[in-house]
Motif scaffolding. Structure first.
Motif, short mmCIF file in Angstrom:
data_model
loop_
_atom_site.label_atom_id
_atom_site.label_comp_id
_atom_site.label_asym_id
_atom_site.label_seq_id
_atom_site.Cartn_x
_atom_site.Cartn_y
_atom_site.Cartn_z
N GLU A 136 0.82 -1.21 0.00
CA GLU A 136 0.00 0.00 0.00
C GLU A 136 0.85 1.26 0.00
N VAL A 157 1.28 -3.23 -4.79
CA VAL A 157 0.40 -2.18 -4.24
C VAL A 157 -1.02 -2.45 -4.72
N ARG A 159 -3.85 -0.57 -3.57
CA ARG A 159 -4.75 0.58 -3.51
C ARG A 159 -3.98 1.88 -3.69
#
Length: 426
Positions: A136, A157, A159
């Motif tokens: 993230e 990742v 989001r």
């Protein structure tokens, strides 16, 4: 002895395991340690290099960490740790490097970005390609006011935070083949975005706010097989020059429908909609995109039944790819005075190829097993490439012997060619 040294390049010193003491080189501005594959230790004195602008350590596979003193490099603008595959963390106070503009962490084992990074007010490039331990991005990334290029290709990742909308200087976002599952609604607030690449991700929809990106020039979504529709707001992208929305070979998904507003993309020059087998029709406004120069609709089914008069409105086309189509006939192309290249390979139902414009340079129609006739091509003075392999029903190619610019001709496995044609091209 090295008091005046400004540049030290130790690239490819494959037996170097530790850097020297830098205490006596205070004027150094550039230190290159790329591909020092056994380098495991950087001397603490690196923090003494107050004038250092560039530190590049690409492909230092044995390096696990940098000394905390690196945070004292107040003049450093570029820190490149590309493929330092054992580095798992950055120094806690990395944000103290107030001049840092480019931070490259591709294919490292970085798990988190230190909170102090929010202080990097001059950072314009953050590259996290292939960071498979990073899941993230922190919400504070929106405070990096100078960030112009954010790249997450192949990372884990999942989001992109809503705060990305605060990045008003962001020009390029590349998250292709990453683990992201959505584009945040706030992306429409990043007003300077010009290029977005999210190819081969699990994104399911394009947010309506995309229409607010008035400066967007390239939007690439190839292999985003879960996207079925586009919001009507896409028609507001007045500067969009390239749109890629091709599906993946063999997938059952892909675009099913284009909005009527699609025709408002008046700057669109390149459109790639390959393998969207469920797209059976296009809106009438589609043919109002008179700026279109390159159209690739490989494996699409919407051409069958298209009105020839409508299709002729795409008269700016220079390159047209309709390979793997299931149509029997083509609209007239004689008025397409800019058309240079036509690809029709494996259009297995195609019966004939109509008259081509005199500007034409390349025809690729391999594997068209039902093809019987091609309009006389003797006027194609610029034709350089003609590939008709495996056109098993083709009997003749009228005008072939009159071509003077032809550089490549392939007629392999055209088993039904007449003896008359064979004699003419001997």
């Amino acid at each position: 002895a090295f008091g005046r040294l400004r540049v030290l390049n130790l690239m490819d010193c494959k037996h170097l395991t530790a850097t020297p003491d830098f205490s006596n080189t205070p004027h150094m501005v550039k230190l290159i340690l790329d591909r020092c594959i056994l380098l495991a230790q950087v001397h603490e004195s690196v923090g003494c290099l107050k004038n250092l602008i560039c530190l590049s350590m690409r492909d230092c596979y044995q390096l696990k960490e940098l000394p905390n003193s690196i945070c004292e490099l107040s003049s450093l603008e570029t820190l490149d740790l590309h493929r330092c595959s054992k580095v798992s963390a950055l120094a806690m106070h990395v944000g103290d490097m107030e001049s840092l503009k480019r931070l490259i962490l591709d294919q490292t084992k970085i798990k988190t970005l230190p909170d102090s990074m929010r202080q990097l007010k001059k950072l314009n490039l953050l590259s996290l390609d292939g960071c498979r331990s990073l899941t993230e991005l922190p919400e504070w990334i929106g405070s990096m006011e100078s960030l112009r290029n954010l790249t997450l290709r192949g990372s884990t990742v999942e989001r992109i935070p809503e705060s990305i909308g605060q990045l008003t200087n962001l020009v390029r976002l590349n998250a292709e083949r990453s683990s992201i599952v959505a584009l945040p609604h706030s992306i429409g607030k990043a007003k300077n975005l010009r290029r977005i690449y999210v190819d081969h991700t699990a994104i399911e929809e394009v947010p309506d706010s995309i229409g607010s990106l008035e400066r967007l020039e390239i939007f690439s979504l190839d292999g985003c097989n879960h996207i079925k529709f586009f919001p009507s707001s896409i028609g507001l992208l007045k500067n969009l020059a390239e749109l890629s929305i091709g599906a993946t070979l063999g997938c059952t998904g892909g675009i099913r429908e284009l909005p009527e507003s699609f025709g408002s993309l008046t700057a669109l020059r390149r459109l790639y909609i390959n393998l969207n087998a469920e797209l059976l029709t296009v809106p009438s406004s589609f043919f109002q995109i008179s700026s279109l120069e390159d159209l690739s609709a490989h494996g699409c089914n919407w051409l069958e039944g298209v009105d020839g008069n409508d299709f002729s409105k795409l008269s700016s086309l220079k390159k047209l790819n309709l390979a793997d189509g299931n149509f029997y006939t083509l609209p007239s192309l004689a008025s397409f005075s800019f058309l240079k290249t036509l690809t029709l390979s494996f259009c297995e139902r195609l019966l004939s190829i109509p008259q081509l414009p005199s500007s034409f340079e390349e025809l690729v129609a391999m594997g068209c097993s039902a093809l019987e006739t091609i309009f006389d091509i003797s006027h194609l003075k610029a034709l350089r490439v003609l590939k008709l392999n495996e056109c098993t029903k083709l009997i003749d190619v009228h005008g072939l012997e009159k071509l003077r610019s032809l550089e490549e001709l392939t007629l392999n496995d055209c088993s039904n060619l007449s003896h008359a044609l064979r004699d003419r091209i001997k």
